[in-house]
Design a protein around this motif. Structure first.
Motif, PDB file in Angstrom:
ATOM      1  N   SER A   1       0.825  -1.207   0.000  1.00 39.59           N
ATOM      2  CA  SER A   1       0.000   0.000   0.000  1.00 39.59           C
ATOM      3  C   SER A   1       0.858   1.255   0.000  1.00 39.59           C
ATOM      4  O   SER A   1       0.561   2.237  -0.687  1.00 39.59           O
ATOM      5  CB  SER A   1      -0.928   0.005   1.216  1.00 39.59           C
ATOM      6  N   ASN A   2       1.966   1.230   0.766  1.00 38.57           N
ATOM      7  CA  ASN A   2       2.875   2.373   0.791  1.00 38.57           C
ATOM      8  C   ASN A   2       3.400   2.704  -0.599  1.00 38.57           C
ATOM      9  O   ASN A   2       3.574   3.877  -0.954  1.00 38.57           O
ATOM     10  CB  ASN A   2       4.062   2.092   1.723  1.00 38.57           C
ATOM     11  N   LEU A   3       3.650   1.671  -1.399  1.00 36.58           N
ATOM     12  CA  LEU A   3       4.188   1.888  -2.735  1.00 36.58           C
ATOM     13  C   LEU A   3       3.100   2.213  -3.755  1.00 36.58           C
ATOM     14  O   LEU A   3       3.266   3.127  -4.581  1.00 36.58           O
ATOM     15  CB  LEU A   3       4.971   0.650  -3.191  1.00 36.58           C
ATOM     16  N   ILE A   4       1.996   1.498  -3.716  1.00 37.12           N
ATOM     17  CA  ILE A   4       0.948   1.689  -4.726  1.00 37.12           C
ATOM     18  C   ILE A   4       0.420   3.118  -4.719  1.00 37.12           C
ATOM     19  O   ILE A   4       0.152   3.704  -5.775  1.00 37.12           O
ATOM     20  CB  ILE A   4      -0.202   0.681  -4.516  1.00 37.12           C
ATOM     21  N   ARG A   5       0.255   3.703  -3.545  1.00 37.36           N
ATOM     22  CA  ARG A   5      -0.255   5.080  -3.483  1.00 37.36           C
ATOM     23  C   ARG A   5       0.686   6.043  -4.206  1.00 37.36           C
ATOM     24  O   ARG A   5       0.240   6.983  -4.872  1.00 37.36           O
ATOM     25  CB  ARG A   5      -0.461   5.497  -2.025  1.00 37.36           C
ATOM     26  N   LEU A   6       1.993   5.800  -4.071  1.00 31.46           N
ATOM     27  CA  LEU A   6       2.971   6.660  -4.738  1.00 31.46           C
ATOM     28  C   LEU A   6       2.935   6.470  -6.245  1.00 31.46           C
ATOM     29  O   LEU A   6       2.992   7.441  -7.016  1.00 31.46           O
ATOM     30  CB  LEU A   6       4.375   6.356  -4.211  1.00 31.46           C
ATOM     31  N   LEU A   7       2.824   5.224  -6.678  1.00 27.72           N
ATOM     32  CA  LEU A   7       2.791   4.935  -8.108  1.00 27.72           C
ATOM     33  C   LEU A   7       1.545   5.522  -8.762  1.00 27.72           C
ATOM     34  O   LEU A   7       1.611   6.047  -9.880  1.00 27.72           O
ATOM     35  CB  LEU A   7       2.841   3.419  -8.328  1.00 27.72           C
ATOM     36  N   ALA A   8       0.413   5.443  -8.066  1.00 29.45           N
ATOM     37  CA  ALA A   8      -0.837   5.985  -8.616  1.00 29.45           C
ATOM     38  C   ALA A   8      -0.752   7.500  -8.764  1.00 29.45           C
ATOM     39  O   ALA A   8      -1.153   8.065  -9.791  1.00 29.45           O
ATOM     40  CB  ALA A   8      -2.009   5.599  -7.723  1.00 29.45           C
ATOM     41  N   LEU A   9      -0.211   8.178  -7.746  1.00 31.05           N
ATOM     42  CA  LEU A   9      -0.077   9.628  -7.829  1.00 31.05           C
ATOM     43  C   LEU A   9       0.931  10.024  -8.899  1.00 31.05           C
ATOM     44  O   LEU A   9       0.761  11.039  -9.589  1.00 31.05           O
ATOM     45  CB  LEU A   9       0.338  10.199  -6.474  1.00 31.05           C
ATOM     46  N   HIS A  10       1.988   9.242  -9.034  1.00 30.94           N
ATOM     47  CA  HIS A  10       2.994   9.514 -10.062  1.00 30.94           C
ATOM     48  C   HIS A  10       2.390   9.396 -11.459  1.00 30.94           C
ATOM     49  O   HIS A  10       2.658  10.240 -12.336  1.00 30.94           O
ATOM     50  CB  HIS A  10       4.160   8.543  -9.902  1.00 30.94           C
TER      51      HIS A  10
END
Length: 421
Positions: A239-248
């Motif tokens: 979850s920590n990573l997916i949120r960043l990838l989605a915003l990116h």
């Protein structure tokens, strides 16, 4: 010598009786069997115990038969280096390898269970579905993640979703979740859909999200089992990573599913919130990633992804989340090219995780009632929302007359079962 001879004679004489002989040989067999078990049994990883007041390090290995076998060690007091004696040296790497192999196998079973690392016919439609969904005249684009079973998406999470639309009737919310992208997930969201709100659950395509980002190599190592996933729950770090990838990839607002929105986010741009500040200097001491507001391809989000991939540690709570964003911002906040705003704790984290329980309690007297009224008014005026610190509050009941009861009643849409967790 005489007593010894007499004792020996007595033992010989007693052994001549049938019963004594049986007992004697039974005892002998037990000792032989125990000796064989101790010699032949395979050893598992050592458990180390070190007392500060002692210069001797006591180390034991515990076997599957609960037989404790000492492991000789040499301890250097000067630099506290532990050396395994030569005859036991070969057994240590093998046991560590077994433990690591077991951890990797367990992790790979989890990967298969969640299915999030794989692409299939459903996930390959991810990008197109997101773009199509956002092409609905959305006032604000919101993201949440849910990597737990669909059955765990309960009243608390539904309330968080409702609060988004209470403050943003024309907003769009995408829940990045394979489990919620299902018939049962659709049924959970249907009451909101029936009221015209734009919410959907989409199974994320992890290979697509990490492509051409610093997390791509990390992803490949994790998927193949080359990188240690650690002991922190898989869902938390993903979850920590997916949120960043989605915003990116898309830009927008990320919210945790235990965050209650109190105010419209439309005026926020490239924003992260402080969890705590220094009382004297008023400078932030820790940031948090439960709420992130960033444009597509923002350089700070890229740095977050890079830091996640390069410094990943699955054994330290918060290392890849709140502590990670704090490390990065601490390095770049005064550099040119990183345009972002850090909001004070009152914006997203108006109550400390140690004190969140007080927001769920009914006031016991008139002074308590006045405190509740003042706190609700303060939150309405100054807070964009409130993070509920679900790990501490998930089992707390929302008591009638409490701060949380007031907030939920005023910011719900379906407004059902307010008093349940």
């Amino acid at each position: 010598m005489l007593p010894a001879k007499i004792l020996g004679c007595r033992l010989v004489n007693q052994a001549k009786s049938p019963i004594a002989s049986i007992i004697f040989f039974s005892v002998l067999m037990v000792f032989m069997l125990a000796d064989t078990m101790i010699c032949n049994i395979s050893l598992e990883p050592a458990a180390f115990t070190d007392k500060e007041d002692s210069h001797i390090l006591k180390v034991v290995r515990k076997t599957s038969s609960d037989v404790v076998v000492p492991l000789p060690l040499t301890v250097s007091r000067l630099n506290k280096i532990i050396k395994v004696d030569e005859e036991h040296r070969k057994s240590v790497p093998s046991s560590l390898s077994v433990r690591k192999e077991h951890g990797v196998r367990k992790f790979m079973r989890k990967v298969a269970e969640y299915g999030i690392f794989e692409s299939d016919d459903l996930t390959k439609k991810f990008h197109g579905r997101v773009l199509e969904f956002f092409d609905n005249g959305c006032e604000v684009h919101f993201f949440m993640t849910w990597i737990s079973p669909v059955e765990s998406f309960g009243r608390r999470e539904t309330m968080a979703v409702e609060s988004v639309f209470k403050s943003h009737p024309n907003g769009c919310l995408t829940i990045l979740s394979r489990t919620m992208d299902s018939v049962r997930g659709y049924r959970i969201l249907k009451p909101l859909l029936d009221r015209g709100f734009k919410v959907t659950a989409v199974a994320p395509d992890f290979p697509f999200l990490v492509k051409n980002t610093p997390a791509e190599a990390w992803f490949n190592d994790m998927k193949s089992g080359k990188k240690d996933p650690g002991g922190i729950p898989l869902a938390q770090n993903l979850s920590n990573l997916i949120r960043l990838l989605a915003l990116h990839k898309y830009g927008g607002v990320y919210l945790d599913t235990d965050f209650i929105v109190l105010k419209n986010f439309k005026g926020l741009k490239n924003t992260i919130g402080a969890q705590s500040i220094d009382c004297t200097s008023k400078n932030w001491t820790r940031l948090n990633n439960a709420v992130l507001v960033f444009d597509m391809n923002h350089p700070l989000v890229f740095k977050f992804i890079e830091e996640f991939a390069l410094t990943f540690d699955g054994n330290k709570w918060g290392h890849n989340g709140p502590y990670m964003v704090s490390r990065v911002v601490g390095r770049v906040e005064r550099r040119a090219g990183y345009n972002f705003t850090i909001l004070p704790p009152m914006a997203f984290y108006p109550v400390d995780w140690l004190k969140i329980g007080s927001f769920f309690k009914v006031p016991k007297d008139r002074a308590g009632s006045r405190w509740v009224e003042a706190k609700v008014q303060q939150l309405k005026e100054k807070a964009y929302g409130i993070h509920l610190w679900n790990k501490q509050s998930s089992k707390l009941r929302v008591e009638e007359g409490s701060v949380m009861e007031r907030l939920m009643a005023e910011h719900c849409v379906l407004c059902k079962n307010v008093y349940t967790s």
